[in-house]
Design a protein around this motif. Structure first.
Motif, PDB file in Angstrom:
ATOM      1  N   ALA A 221      27.541   9.308   1.539  1.00 23.87           N
ATOM      2  CA  ALA A 221      27.402   8.869   2.927  1.00 23.87           C
ATOM      3  C   ALA A 221      26.417   7.714   3.074  1.00 23.87           C
ATOM      4  O   ALA A 221      26.637   6.800   3.870  1.00 23.87           O
ATOM      5  CB  ALA A 221      26.953  10.045   3.789  1.00 23.87           C
ATOM      6  N   LEU A 222      25.336   7.741   2.314  1.00 20.89           N
ATOM      7  CA  LEU A 222      24.342   6.673   2.428  1.00 20.89           C
ATOM      8  C   LEU A 222      24.886   5.356   1.880  1.00 20.89           C
ATOM      9  O   LEU A 222      24.637   4.289   2.451  1.00 20.89           O
ATOM     10  CB  LEU A 222      23.058   7.064   1.698  1.00 20.89           C
ATOM     11  N   ALA A 223      25.647   5.436   0.790  1.00 18.78           N
ATOM     12  CA  ALA A 223      26.260   4.222   0.251  1.00 18.78           C
ATOM     13  C   ALA A 223      27.289   3.668   1.239  1.00 18.78           C
ATOM     14  O   ALA A 223      27.405   2.446   1.414  1.00 18.78           O
ATOM     15  CB  ALA A 223      26.913   4.514  -1.091  1.00 18.78           C
ATOM     16  N   MET A 224      28.029   4.547   1.891  1.00 20.48           N
ATOM     17  CA  MET A 224      29.007   4.088   2.886  1.00 20.48           C
ATOM     18  C   MET A 224      28.297   3.468   4.081  1.00 20.48           C
ATOM     19  O   MET A 224      28.727   2.434   4.609  1.00 20.48           O
ATOM     20  CB  MET A 224      29.901   5.236   3.328  1.00 20.48           C
ATOM     21  N   PRO A 251      24.802  19.453  12.359  1.00 15.95           N
ATOM     22  CA  PRO A 251      24.033  18.677  11.388  1.00 15.95           C
ATOM     23  C   PRO A 251      22.807  19.458  10.909  1.00 15.95           C
ATOM     24  O   PRO A 251      22.104  20.087  11.699  1.00 15.95           O
ATOM     25  CB  PRO A 251      23.642  17.410  12.164  1.00 15.95           C
ATOM     26  N   GLY A 252      22.607  19.413   9.588  1.00 13.14           N
ATOM     27  CA  GLY A 252      21.536  20.176   8.968  1.00 13.14           C
ATOM     28  C   GLY A 252      22.005  21.480   8.363  1.00 13.14           C
ATOM     29  O   GLY A 252      21.276  22.092   7.587  1.00 13.14           O
ATOM     30  N   ASP A 253      23.222  21.909   8.706  1.00 17.68           N
ATOM     31  CA  ASP A 253      23.741  23.168   8.169  1.00 17.68           C
ATOM     32  C   ASP A 253      24.521  22.976   6.879  1.00 17.68           C
ATOM     33  O   ASP A 253      24.889  23.973   6.242  1.00 17.68           O
ATOM     34  CB  ASP A 253      24.659  23.850   9.199  1.00 17.68           C
ATOM     35  N   GLY A 254      24.804  21.742   6.486  1.00 19.04           N
ATOM     36  CA  GLY A 254      25.560  21.465   5.274  1.00 19.04           C
ATOM     37  C   GLY A 254      24.724  20.697   4.276  1.00 19.04           C
ATOM     38  O   GLY A 254      23.492  20.803   4.257  1.00 19.04           O
ATOM     39  N   THR A 255      25.392  19.896   3.465  1.00 21.40           N
ATOM     40  CA  THR A 255      24.711  19.179   2.380  1.00 21.40           C
ATOM     41  C   THR A 255      24.675  17.668   2.576  1.00 21.40           C
ATOM     42  O   THR A 255      24.169  16.950   1.712  1.00 21.40           O
ATOM     43  CB  THR A 255      25.421  19.463   1.040  1.00 21.40           C
ATOM     44  N   GLN A 256      25.187  17.187   3.671  1.00 22.38           N
ATOM     45  CA  GLN A 256      25.196  15.746   3.902  1.00 22.38           C
ATOM     46  C   GLN A 256      23.802  15.245   4.282  1.00 22.38           C
ATOM     47  O   GLN A 256      22.996  15.997   4.857  1.00 22.38           O
ATOM     48  CB  GLN A 256      26.207  15.394   4.986  1.00 22.38           C
ATOM     49  N   PRO A 257      23.502  13.984   3.980  1.00 24.20           N
ATOM     50  CA  PRO A 257      22.159  13.445   4.258  1.00 24.20           C
ATOM     51  C   PRO A 257      21.996  13.063   5.728  1.00 24.20           C
ATOM     52  O   PRO A 257      21.694  11.915   6.069  1.00 24.20           O
ATOM     53  CB  PRO A 257      22.095  12.222   3.335  1.00 24.20           C
ATOM     54  N   CYS A 258      22.155  14.040   6.591  1.00 26.99           N
ATOM     55  CA  CYS A 258      22.129  13.765   8.033  1.00 26.99           C
ATOM     56  C   CYS A 258      20.775  13.204   8.484  1.00 26.99           C
ATOM     57  O   CYS A 258      20.722  12.275   9.298  1.00 26.99           O
ATOM     58  CB  CYS A 258      22.448  15.034   8.812  1.00 26.99           C
TER      59      CYS A 258
END
Length: 306
Positions: A221-224, A251-258
């Motif tokens: 996600a950060l690269a995108m 947001p915050g419940d998964g693994t994405q760099p939110c």
């Protein structure tokens, strides 16, 4: 963006890098945080306006889909005025489940969505890439989007998507997440879209970054976000673990760099909106749904604060 001049006798003292010919620092306004009307499903469009108003959201994103009210722009305008909730963006009816909403011609539907955004005062239209079977639309997609933007002044923000993964059809949810983790990517799959699921591969003026879609696609996600650059003008703030289905967690419940995505936007000149697009269908009561949406809003306020 607000700009304040120094009062008489004020030399504008302070950090020289934040001053411009005696002016005080340019103040970036807070990023507006909206609620997608899809986030209250199976409740309806009016319920979304009510939740947004009562919980303190800054506006809503209208998802145009099967709910008849979502298709009636005059009534949506009434709801916006009744609940004092501006429509920040309009999501075109481009989901598989909304293929017949506003007709079957995707070009005409997009034009109608842009007109709806104009009528509602929304700055942005959110759009998925065209499906493979929409051949003319696929061929002319970039030009259609560019021409509509030029004619209307509405930003048409093309959204990152995800492939249909083979492990969607076997195994359990947790097993799909573990397979994603072990192999570092989504594995075998096929895209239903006629252009890339990463819109930066095609190149558009405006983008929507969806953090549930990056999870399902196994994308960084950060690269995108870096590739979207200043073209990123809309965020679907949500989350996922990397299951084979589109999770849309708080947001915050998964693994994405939110947190990182939000902090980057807050520290940048981002002038778009952040929309909470989260699944709440498991909520058993309206109070449970409100609690989920309040928690999502708190996350956004905390990490998007300037």
């Amino acid at each position: 963006m607000a700009e304040m001049t120094s009062p008489a006798g004020d030399s504008g003292a302070g950090d020289p890098e934040s001053r411009d010919s005696g002016l005080r620092p340019v103040l970036r306004s807070e990023i507006p945080i909206g609620l997608s009307t899809a986030s209250v499903y199976p409740q309806n469009t009016e319920a979304a306006f009510q939740y947004a108003s009562e919980l303190g959201y800054d506006g809503v994103e209208l998802m145009v889909w099967a709910d008849p009210v979502s298709q009636d722009i005059g009534h949506v305008n009434y709801l916006s005025e009744r609940y004092q909730m501006p429509v920040l963006s309009v999501h075109a009816p481009c989901l598989l489940i909304s293929q017949r909403v506003w007709g079957r011609d995707p070009i005409a539907k997009l034009g109608r969505t842009v007109r709806a955004a104009e009528e509602l005062g929304a700055a942005t239209v959110v759009l998925h890439p065209p499906f493979r079977w929409q051949r003319k639309y696929v061929r002319d997609f970039g030009n259609i989007v560019g021409d509509l933007e030029a004619d209307s002044g509405i930003a048409i923000a093309v959204e990152n998507m995800f492939p249909m993964r083979a492990d969607r059809f076997f195994g359990k949810y947790d097993e799909a997440v573990e397979r994603m983790r072990q192999r570092g990517g989504p594995g075998p799959g096929i895209s239903a879209f006629g252009t890339s699921i990463d819109p930066t591969d095609e190149g558009y003026s405006h983008y929507t970054l969806d953090l549930s879609h990056t999870a399902t696609a196994g994308a960084d996600a950060l690269a995108m976000q870096d590739r979207m650059g200043t073209g990123l003008n809309h965020l679907h703030l949500t989350d996922g673990f990397g299951a084979a289905v589109d999770e849309h967690l708080v947001p915050g419940d998964g693994t994405q760099p939110c947190v990182e995505v939000c902090n980057r936007l807050a520290q940048s000149d981002f002038t778009g909106a952040a929309i909470l697009e989260v699944h709440t269908s498991a909520a058993r009561t309206k109070l449970e749904r409100a609690a989920i949406l309040a928690r999502a809003l708190e996350f956004a306020r905390t990490h998007l604060a300037r």
